[in-house]
Motif scaffolding. Sequence first.
Motif, short mmCIF file in Angstrom:
data_model
loop_
_atom_site.label_atom_id
_atom_site.label_comp_id
_atom_site.label_asym_id
_atom_site.label_seq_id
_atom_site.Cartn_x
_atom_site.Cartn_y
_atom_site.Cartn_z
N SER B 22 0.78 -1.07 0.36
CA SER B 22 -0.35 0.13 -0.01
C SER B 22 0.76 0.86 -0.16
N ALA B 23 1.55 1.43 0.95
CA ALA B 23 2.71 2.63 0.74
C ALA B 23 3.39 2.64 -0.34
N ALA B 25 2.81 1.93 -2.98
CA ALA B 25 1.91 1.92 -4.45
C ALA B 25 1.50 3.42 -4.42
N VAL B 26 1.96 4.14 -3.26
CA VAL B 26 1.56 5.77 -3.59
C VAL B 26 2.48 6.54 -3.42
N ASN B 27 3.57 6.05 -3.84
CA ASN B 27 5.11 6.35 -3.47
C ASN B 27 6.14 5.84 -4.13
N LEU B 30 10.73 3.78 -1.34
CA LEU B 30 11.01 4.87 0.01
C LEU B 30 12.16 3.50 0.56
N ASP B 31 12.53 4.46 1.63
CA ASP B 31 13.50 4.03 1.68
C ASP B 31 13.55 2.96 3.62
#
Lengths: 207, 100
Positions: B22-23, B25-27, B30-31
């Motif tokens: 989910s994270a 999918a919109v970024n 991400l590290d």
Amino acid sequence: MKEEQDYIRDLAEIRSMMERSSKFLSLSGWAGILAGIYALAGALISYRLFNFNPGEAVEEAGADNSAAILPKIIGLAVIVLAMAIGTAIILSYKNAEKRGEKIWNSTTRRLLNNMGLPLVAGGILILIALAKGFTGLIAPLSLIFYGLALCNASIFTYKEVKILGLIEIMLGLISAYFTGFQLICWAFGFGVLHIIYGIYIHYRYEK
Amino acid sequence: MKIAINGLHKAFESRIRLGIMSALAVNDMLDFNSLKEYLDVTDGNLASHLKALEKENFIGNKKAFIERKPNTKYFMTKQGKKAFDNHLKELEKIIKKVGK
């Protein structure tokens, strides 16, 4: 085997994660309300105490006392700005703490990056306007570039920020033409609008 | 209550893996530390879930160094995006069916 409730919760969590990881939602409505109050106080002080009401886009040298009060007005503006930013930082920090999040995460960085560019460009342009004696352009420029910064940042926070930004830009353009309304437009844009926005956010998202 | 699970990928059974997807999918990227913060899990736990998703080719990573510290950024692959979108569709279908 998962049950229907689990699937519903799965979907809810997907949504929440998408929002949390892409939007900066820690800025509280109170920060907007307080920033608006500071701005109104600043505008009132500059009008009442310093008799400051920029009329013309280009001040004629020696025509009035603008040269003497300008440093005071700038000092006042810096204090108002510092108080508003300080309040926003403190309240956002507390808000993030309450949600169990860290304030300095990738969404914060993205938000600030997107606000920063128009703000820095506008800030430099305002300094140039000051140096060249175009004091009458300071209020419109600050409104316009602040509005641009808000529109730019709105993708990464509450969507209402975009509307706020558009109104600020409009006010800036109006005050650039109708120079007599500059202080009023500025007080409305930075004062009244922030208070309205803050109250709206507070009731919509924080209740 | 029996619900057909066809269409629901096994990789997404875990909430943490679902959260990672989910994270991402919109970024764009991400590290590791950002993901850890959002999901509130331990290093080891997150690493094993990331590895599982990488094995499915749902996510990829890019290693870089920031001030000499290794910094791994994760992103969603096309395949992962497809699988995740499918998963969402299936979830919606199931919930709609139950609602009837």
